[in-house]
Motif scaffolding. Structure first.
Motif, short mmCIF file in Angstrom:
data_model
loop_
_atom_site.label_atom_id
_atom_site.label_comp_id
_atom_site.label_asym_id
_atom_site.label_seq_id
_atom_site.Cartn_x
_atom_site.Cartn_y
_atom_site.Cartn_z
N GLU A 1 0.84 -1.20 0.00
CA GLU A 1 0.00 0.00 0.00
C GLU A 1 0.87 1.25 0.00
OE1 GLU A 1 -3.45 2.22 2.71
OE2 GLU A 1 -2.75 0.20 3.23
N GLN A 2 1.94 1.24 0.79
CA GLN A 2 2.85 2.39 0.82
C GLN A 2 3.52 2.58 -0.54
OE1 GLN A 2 5.57 1.57 4.03
NE2 GLN A 2 4.06 1.97 5.63
N ARG A 3 3.91 1.47 -1.16
CA ARG A 3 4.55 1.56 -2.47
C ARG A 3 3.56 2.07 -3.52
NH1 ARG A 3 7.38 -4.43 -2.13
NH2 ARG A 3 9.08 -3.87 -0.71
N PHE A 4 2.34 1.56 -3.45
CA PHE A 4 1.33 1.96 -4.43
C PHE A 4 1.00 3.44 -4.28
CE2 PHE A 4 -2.92 2.23 -6.30
CZ PHE A 4 -2.75 1.50 -7.45
N GLN A 5 0.86 3.91 -3.04
CA GLN A 5 0.57 5.32 -2.82
C GLN A 5 1.71 6.21 -3.30
OE1 GLN A 5 -2.10 7.04 -1.99
NE2 GLN A 5 -3.32 5.18 -1.88
N ALA A 6 2.95 5.69 -3.21
CA ALA A 6 4.09 6.45 -3.73
C ALA A 6 3.96 6.66 -5.24
CB ALA A 6 5.39 5.74 -3.39
N LEU A 7 3.46 5.65 -5.95
CA LEU A 7 3.26 5.77 -7.39
C LEU A 7 2.24 6.86 -7.72
CD1 LEU A 7 2.96 2.05 -8.59
CD2 LEU A 7 4.79 3.64 -9.17
N LEU A 8 1.25 7.03 -6.84
CA LEU A 8 0.17 7.98 -7.10
C LEU A 8 0.51 9.41 -6.68
CD1 LEU A 8 -2.92 5.89 -5.89
CD2 LEU A 8 -1.84 5.90 -8.15
N SER A 9 1.52 9.57 -5.83
CA SER A 9 1.77 10.88 -5.25
C SER A 9 3.10 11.51 -5.64
CB SER A 9 1.70 10.80 -3.71
OG SER A 9 2.67 9.90 -3.21
N HIS B 1 -8.89 6.29 -4.54
CA HIS B 1 -9.76 7.31 -3.97
C HIS B 1 -9.16 8.00 -2.75
CE1 HIS B 1 -13.37 6.90 -6.47
NE2 HIS B 1 -13.06 5.62 -6.56
N LYS B 2 -8.03 7.54 -2.26
CA LYS B 2 -7.39 8.20 -1.11
C LYS B 2 -5.92 8.53 -1.42
CE LYS B 2 -6.18 3.88 1.31
NZ LYS B 2 -6.29 3.14 2.57
N ALA B 3 -5.64 8.88 -2.64
CA ALA B 3 -4.27 9.18 -3.05
C ALA B 3 -3.76 10.46 -2.39
CB ALA B 3 -4.19 9.31 -4.56
N ALA C 1 -2.25 11.20 0.50
CA ALA C 1 -2.69 11.41 1.89
C ALA C 1 -4.17 11.80 1.96
CB ALA C 1 -1.82 12.46 2.57
N GLY C 2 -4.96 11.24 1.06
CA GLY C 2 -6.39 11.49 1.08
C GLY C 2 -6.83 12.80 0.47
N THR C 3 -5.92 13.52 -0.17
CA THR C 3 -6.26 14.83 -0.75
C THR C 3 -6.67 14.76 -2.21
OG1 THR C 3 -3.97 15.30 -1.38
CG2 THR C 3 -4.66 15.96 0.84
N VAL C 4 -6.42 13.63 -2.86
CA VAL C 4 -6.67 13.49 -4.30
C VAL C 4 -7.43 12.20 -4.57
CG1 VAL C 4 -5.61 13.15 -6.57
CG2 VAL C 4 -4.63 14.83 -4.98
N SER C 5 -8.50 12.29 -5.36
CA SER C 5 -9.15 11.10 -5.90
C SER C 5 -8.52 10.87 -7.28
CB SER C 5 -10.65 11.31 -6.01
OG SER C 5 -11.29 10.14 -6.48
N PHE C 6 -7.61 9.92 -7.34
CA PHE C 6 -6.77 9.76 -8.53
C PHE C 6 -7.61 9.31 -9.72
CE2 PHE C 6 -3.38 8.18 -11.20
CZ PHE C 6 -2.30 9.00 -10.87
N VAL D 1 -9.88 -12.03 -7.60
CA VAL D 1 -9.68 -10.83 -8.42
C VAL D 1 -10.53 -9.68 -7.88
CG1 VAL D 1 -9.92 -9.84 -10.73
CG2 VAL D 1 -9.09 -12.19 -10.45
N GLU D 2 -11.75 -9.97 -7.47
CA GLU D 2 -12.63 -8.93 -6.95
C GLU D 2 -12.04 -8.28 -5.69
OE1 GLU D 2 -17.25 -8.29 -5.44
OE2 GLU D 2 -16.62 -10.20 -6.33
N LYS D 3 -11.48 -9.08 -4.81
CA LYS D 3 -10.86 -8.55 -3.59
C LYS D 3 -9.73 -7.60 -3.94
CE LYS D 3 -8.45 -10.00 0.62
NZ LYS D 3 -7.92 -11.16 1.39
N TYR D 4 -8.93 -7.98 -4.91
CA TYR D 4 -7.80 -7.15 -5.34
C TYR D 4 -8.29 -5.83 -5.94
CZ TYR D 4 -3.78 -5.57 -8.06
OH TYR D 4 -2.77 -4.82 -8.60
N LEU D 5 -9.27 -5.91 -6.84
CA LEU D 5 -9.75 -4.71 -7.53
C LEU D 5 -10.38 -3.72 -6.55
CD1 LEU D 5 -11.36 -6.30 -10.72
CD2 LEU D 5 -9.16 -5.11 -10.55
N ARG D 6 -11.10 -4.22 -5.57
CA ARG D 6 -11.72 -3.32 -4.58
C ARG D 6 -10.65 -2.57 -3.78
NH1 ARG D 6 -17.12 -3.71 -4.00
NH2 ARG D 6 -18.16 -5.58 -4.82
N ARG D 7 -9.57 -3.27 -3.43
CA ARG D 7 -8.50 -2.64 -2.68
C ARG D 7 -7.81 -1.55 -3.51
NH1 ARG D 7 -5.89 -4.48 1.70
NH2 ARG D 7 -5.01 -2.36 1.55
N VAL D 8 -7.56 -1.86 -4.78
CA VAL D 8 -6.90 -0.89 -5.64
C VAL D 8 -7.80 0.33 -5.85
CG1 VAL D 8 -5.98 -0.45 -7.95
CG2 VAL D 8 -5.45 -2.59 -6.79
N ALA D 9 -9.09 0.11 -6.07
CA ALA D 9 -10.03 1.22 -6.25
C ALA D 9 -10.03 2.11 -5.01
CB ALA D 9 -11.43 0.70 -6.54
#
Length: 301
Positions: A121-129, A183-185, A187-192, A171-179
């Motif tokens: 999750e930390q790595r993924f958020q780094a990609l978005l921010s 929506h909280k990219a 630090a929660g300031t951006v809906s990517f 797959v559904e569990k994974y997709l829900r987590r990524v979605a």
């Protein structure tokens, strides 16, 4: 004859039809609107993050979109896809810049995230921010981002329709987590901004057991919309160098990219990192002012 998809007729690999031109004009209009809102330089390098689990078809999708953007079906693969059953090919961030008319898309192909653990999750958020350099490996995502570099403008979440059908729960569990992460990219300031590419449309339709495969495809797309928290789900087949143009796939690719550009126009993903840069500037200015005041006081004494 090499099949591209099972639900529409085929065109020559060389001569686009009127519908093909119309689809591209739709994307050009979206690009023009983005340019007017953000400035032409930005759209000369619109960065698109491509994410998904292993063997969902990320690299193949980018290759197919590149052929569509370049209007060249015989274009060689620009990114090496992993054969089924083999380890993922993408071990680090890879960039592919593809021109389109007066604009250009830079696709950022990422290593797969098998699941969204706390560390991932930390790595993924780094990609978005943050803007992360080409060649960076996934284990370094959290520390590699620079405040001087803006994050991608939008993302494509890739899911294989066949895996969605056959391994639905996982797959559904994974997709829900990524979605949720989108929506909280920042630090929660951006809906990517993101869209969903549902790949292997042709395989899904070919393997359908029912009498109405298109209805089954529509049901799959509807369920994916619910799972990924977006109406922007597009069922595509990734064009290969041996494929022929399909009007339906052309339409879906155009809609996918047009939606992506429009969402990127309406949501500035760099607002958080620019705010952080501004705060750092304020701190530096304040420290310099204090230092100069101290030096001035010392000189008077």
């Amino acid at each position: 004859t090499t099949l591209t998809t099972w639900d529409s007729h085929f065109m020559s690999p060389d001569v686009p039809t009127h519908s093909f031109t119309r689809d591209r004009e739709h994307l050009t209009k979206s690009c023009r609107e983005f340019s007017a809102a953000r400035g032409i330089y930005t759209l000369q390098n619109l960065r698109v993050l491509v994410v998904g689990q292993q063997h969902m078809g990320k690299s193949s999708l980018v290759n197919g979109i590149a052929r569509w953007l370049r209007k060249d079906m015989r274009l060689d693969d620009q990114m090496a896809p992993a054969p089924a059953g083999h380890a993922a090919k993408t071990a680090e961030i890879k960039f592919l810049k593809v021109p389109f008319d007066d604009y250009a898309f830079t696709f950022v192909d990422t290593p797969h995230f098998a699941n969204i653990t706390e560390e991932n999750e930390q790595r993924f958020q780094a990609l978005l921010s943050r803007g992360i350099a080409e060649g960076t490996r996934s284990k370094d995502f959290s520390t590699a981002g620079s405040l001087l570099s803006d994050p991608p403008h939008a993302a494509i979440l890739v899911v294989d329709l066949v895996q969605w059908r056959d391994q639905r729960k996982e797959v559904e569990k994974y997709l829900r987590r990524v979605a949720d992460e989108f929506h909280k990219a920042s630090a929660g300031t951006v809906s990517f901004p993101y869209v969903v590419a549902a790949t292997h449309r042709d395989d899904f339709l070919r393997d359908c057991q029912g009498e109405r495969p298109m209805l089954e495809l529509e049901k799959a797309v509807t369920s994916l919309k619910e799972c990924t928290l977006t109406e922007s789900v597009f069922a595509v087949t990734s064009y290969k160098s041996s494929s022929k143009w399909s009007p339906k796939v052309n339409e879906q690719i155009a809609l996918l990219l047009s939606s992506l550009v429009t969402f990127a126009k309406n949501q500035d993903t760099a607002v958080y990192v620019r705010g952080e840069r501004q705060q750092r500037v304020y701190v530096v200015v304040a420290v310099c002012a204090l230092f100069l005041a101290f030096v001035g006081a010392c000189s008077r004494n």
